[in-house]
Scaffold this active site. Structure first.
Site, PDB file in Angstrom:
ATOM      1  N   ILE A   1       3.755  -1.250  -7.833  1.00  0.00           N
ATOM      2  CA  ILE A   1       3.526  -2.321  -6.852  1.00  0.00           C
ATOM      3  C   ILE A   1       2.263  -2.063  -6.021  1.00  0.00           C
ATOM      4  O   ILE A   1       1.859  -0.918  -5.839  1.00  0.00           O
ATOM      5  CB  ILE A   1       4.749  -2.512  -5.921  1.00  0.00           C
ATOM      6  N   PRO A   2       1.675  -3.126  -5.505  1.00  0.00           N
ATOM      7  CA  PRO A   2       0.505  -2.991  -4.631  1.00  0.00           C
ATOM      8  C   PRO A   2       0.920  -2.987  -3.162  1.00  0.00           C
ATOM      9  O   PRO A   2       2.103  -2.983  -2.837  1.00  0.00           O
ATOM     10  CB  PRO A   2      -0.311  -4.223  -4.989  1.00  0.00           C
TER      11      PRO A   2
ATOM     12  N   ASN B   1      -0.172  -5.297  -0.711  1.00  0.00           N
ATOM     13  CA  ASN B   1      -0.357  -6.508   0.109  1.00  0.00           C
ATOM     14  C   ASN B   1       0.950  -7.144   0.571  1.00  0.00           C
ATOM     15  O   ASN B   1       1.068  -7.570   1.708  1.00  0.00           O
ATOM     16  CB  ASN B   1      -1.276  -7.519  -0.587  1.00  0.00           C
TER      17      ASN B   1
ATOM     18  N   LYS C   1       6.796   2.980  -8.338  1.00  0.00           N
ATOM     19  CA  LYS C   1       5.671   3.727  -7.769  1.00  0.00           C
ATOM     20  C   LYS C   1       5.057   2.847  -6.690  1.00  0.00           C
ATOM     21  O   LYS C   1       4.580   1.757  -6.958  1.00  0.00           O
ATOM     22  CB  LYS C   1       4.595   4.068  -8.804  1.00  0.00           C
TER      23      LYS C   1
ATOM     24  N   GLU D   1      -0.513   3.502  -2.725  1.00  0.00           N
ATOM     25  CA  GLU D   1      -0.930   4.624  -1.879  1.00  0.00           C
ATOM     26  C   GLU D   1      -1.215   4.182  -0.442  1.00  0.00           C
ATOM     27  O   GLU D   1      -1.111   4.969   0.490  1.00  0.00           O
ATOM     28  CB  GLU D   1      -2.138   5.354  -2.483  1.00  0.00           C
TER      29      GLU D   1
ATOM     30  N   CYS E   1      -2.604 -12.784  -3.722  1.00  0.00           N
ATOM     31  CA  CYS E   1      -3.042 -13.149  -5.073  1.00  0.00           C
ATOM     32  C   CYS E   1      -3.113 -14.661  -5.246  1.00  0.00           C
ATOM     33  O   CYS E   1      -3.873 -15.156  -6.045  1.00  0.00           O
ATOM     34  CB  CYS E   1      -2.124 -12.515  -6.111  1.00  0.00           C
TER      35      CYS E   1
ATOM     36  N   GLN F   1     -10.899  -1.495   1.163  1.00  0.00           N
ATOM     37  CA  GLN F   1     -10.828  -2.960   1.069  1.00  0.00           C
ATOM     38  C   GLN F   1     -11.741  -3.610   2.116  1.00  0.00           C
ATOM     39  O   GLN F   1     -12.321  -4.657   1.865  1.00  0.00           O
ATOM     40  CB  GLN F   1      -9.383  -3.441   1.236  1.00  0.00           C
TER      41      GLN F   1
ATOM     42  N   GLU G   1     -12.324 -12.590  -7.323  1.00  0.00           N
ATOM     43  CA  GLU G   1     -11.270 -12.461  -6.318  1.00  0.00           C
ATOM     44  C   GLU G   1     -11.757 -11.534  -5.205  1.00  0.00           C
ATOM     45  O   GLU G   1     -12.145 -10.406  -5.470  1.00  0.00           O
ATOM     46  CB  GLU G   1      -9.996 -11.884  -6.954  1.00  0.00           C
ATOM     47  N   ILE G   2     -11.733 -12.024  -3.977  1.00  0.00           N
ATOM     48  CA  ILE G   2     -12.232 -11.218  -2.847  1.00  0.00           C
ATOM     49  C   ILE G   2     -11.095 -10.449  -2.189  1.00  0.00           C
ATOM     50  O   ILE G   2     -11.255  -9.329  -1.756  1.00  0.00           O
ATOM     51  CB  ILE G   2     -12.959 -12.131  -1.825  1.00  0.00           C
TER      52      ILE G   2
END
Ligand code: NAI
Ligand code: MG
Length: 498
Positions: A163-164, A166, A189, A192, A298, A345, A400-401
């Site tokens: 997973i991310p 955001n 997982k 980070e 996203c 980021q 994608e920004i």
């Protein structure tokens, strides 16, 4: 190692108590190597905790426990599994405030507009999937009158979920709730940048679930994510993140011939027609751009095509509204907009702002105001930006920004704007704003996207299949169909009664 599951509403204290830990095989454990990395508050830059730097040995331990637990879990009647997963949702609902605060602390997403809301949706997702357990049905097939022919849905085994950062709670819930109800074990997982709140969720869920069934590891992609995908006992991978990493995961899964689900982002178009309800479209643009989440979504409506006749009024109104939003401490109830997640980021977003400034014909409009509190001076705050005068061919309109930066593009011809909306590598979301039903229907048929909405810009909802086409990914999440297609396989059985 013990950490109380009693409500802890001080996120700083909670972050500290969760420091350096994974949750594996029903218990807290540090990484076997003892290595850790720092977790920082993006609003101040201060270290608030550490997280274990997990590696292959930690992955092995989690998968081993998951494999053992899954065998017993799969034997339970489906409804019993569903009841336990729904119970996780109910217990998590009691922790919404606590989880929202911890999420705001580690991600910089404002508590009132984002983090608390996400914690609520997390709980709801478990309740929703728990109720779907009885729908894990097969079919009978009219193959031969003397042969009882049927299909049954079986779990795939151990699922690896990556997973991310955001929307970590929602994205973990969409994967884990569906996989667990279907009879699988799950090893997550975490990202980070946001390892703490999902760890707390895992601990809380383990009060309800059998040990080992649901574990979580903190760590980095190559050292922890890759061994999870490669592990011989992981039979399915579900991933949300960048296209680049998605391709790496897909290739590693291909080596093992296991199925994957990929959710990989977008550059979603929003088409505003001349006859649109202006107020609704303006509010929809602000919600769609996820300005309260610093655009880190996203499905962000980052390409807004506005009919030439209303373009200037639309831009002015968006500007006025976003200007009235408050950027500041994510934990402050007054704050509408928090921070970007990390220095990396932050730099990436600024590189796109620079690119926008260098784009021929583009005009930059900076919105809202930077916080003035000196405590926040090292925070990753970015003023939302609109770039007008952009074309759909400009890089800023194509890449994608993942930040609070959107392009507004003028249009005149309906066929032309549909073509431009589809002229993208991505295909996750799309919206059209019009009071003309025929135009709306026409657009819903022609737009190349997984999630198309007319006159609204809702986020992911339980029961609505969610996922993209083209480079936005493979497969769906959040619905009954997604659970059946991605977390079970269909076995055909013939009983010859001759
Ligand atoms: P990423 O795709 O690198 O990270 C997502 C997850 O994958 C993290 O948990 C990471 O540790 C893991 N990962 C990284 N390398 C891996 C590997 N080799 N094997 C297995 N797992 C691995 O995304 P990142 O670096 O956080 O962000 C970069 C860009 O990706 C963002 O600017 C944004 O454009 C996009 N992104 C899209 C998301 C979405 O919701 N679709 C979410 C996060 C990022
Ligand atoms: Mg990365």
């Amino acid at each position: 190692m013990t950490v109380s599951t009693s409500l802890e509403l001080d996120p700083f204290k909670l972050a500290k108590s969760l420091s350096g830990l994974n949750f594996i095989a029903g218990e807290f454990r540090p990484a076997m190597s003892g290595k850790t990395f720092d977790v920082r508050n993006p609003a101040t830059g201060e270290k608030v905790a550490t997280a274990p730097f997990s590696e292959r040995a930690d992955v092995d331990a989690a998968v081993k426990a998951a494999k053992a637990a899954q065998k017993e879990w799969a034997k339970l009647p489906a409804r019993n599994r569903g009841k336990l997963v729904a119970e996780c949702g109910r217990v998590l609902a009691d922790h919404v405030e606590e989880l929202g605060r911890l999420l705001a602390l580690e991600t910089g997403k404002a508590l009132r507009t984002e983090s608390r809301v996400e914690a609520g949706v997390l709980a709801d997702m478990f309740v929703f999937f728990g109720g779907l357990a009885s729908e894990l049905k097969g079919e009978t097939v009219p193959f031969h009158p003397d042969m009882m022919t049927m299909t049954v849905r079986e779990p795939v085994g151990v699922v690896g979920a990556i997973i991310p950062w955001n929307v970590p709670l929602l994205l973990m819930a969409m994967k884990a709730a569906a996989a667990l109800v279907a009879g699988n074990a799950v090893v997550v997982k975490s990202a980070e940048e946001a390892p703490l709140t999902v760890l707390r969720v895992t601990q809380i869920m383990n009060k309800v679930l059998p040990p080992g069934l649901f574990s979580i590891l903190a760590g980095f992609g190559p050292e922890c994510g890759a061994p999870l995908v490669e592990h011989v006992d992981v039979k399915k991978v579900t991933f949300t993140g960048s296209v680049e990493t998605g391709k790496i995961v897909y290739k590693a899964a291909a080596e093992k011939l296991i199925p994957v689900t990929l959710e990989l982002g977008g550059k979603s178009p929003m088409i505003v027609c001349a006859d649109a309800d202006m107020e609704k479209a303006v509010a929809g643009a602000i919600a769609g751009m996820r300005f309260t989440r610093q655009g880190q979504s996203c499905t962000a409506s980052s390409r807004i095509f506005v009919h030439e006749s209303i373009h200037d009024e639309f831009v002015r109104k968006v500007q006025e509204k976003v200007n009235s939003m408050v950027m500041g401490d994510p934990l402050d109830e007054k704050t509408d907009i928090g921070t970007i997640i990390s220095d990396g980021q932050f730099d990436r977003v600024h590189s796109y702002i620079k690119l926008g400034r260098e784009t021929k014909g583009a005009t930059e409009i900076a919105l809202s105001a930077m916080p003035t509190d000196p405590k926040l001076e090292k925070g990753f705050f970015v003023q939302p930006r609109i770039f007008t005068g952009v074309t759909n061919d400009d890089r800023i309109a194509r890449e994608e920004i993942f930040g609070p930066v959107c392009c507004v593009i003028k249009w005149t011809d309906f066929d032309g704007v549909i073509e431009a909306a589809n002229d993208s590598d991505y295909g996750l979301g799309a919206t059209i704003w019009t009071t003309n039903l025929k135009m709306a229907m026409d657009a819903t048929r022609r737009l190349e996207a997984g999630f198309v909405q007319v006159n609204q810009n809702l986020v992911v909802q339980p029961n609505l299949s969610y996922g993209g086409v083209k480079a936005s990914g493979l497969g769906k999440e959040a619905s009954l169909e997604s659970m059946l297609e991605h977390f079970t396989h269909k076995k055909t059985i013939i009983i010859n009664m001759l």
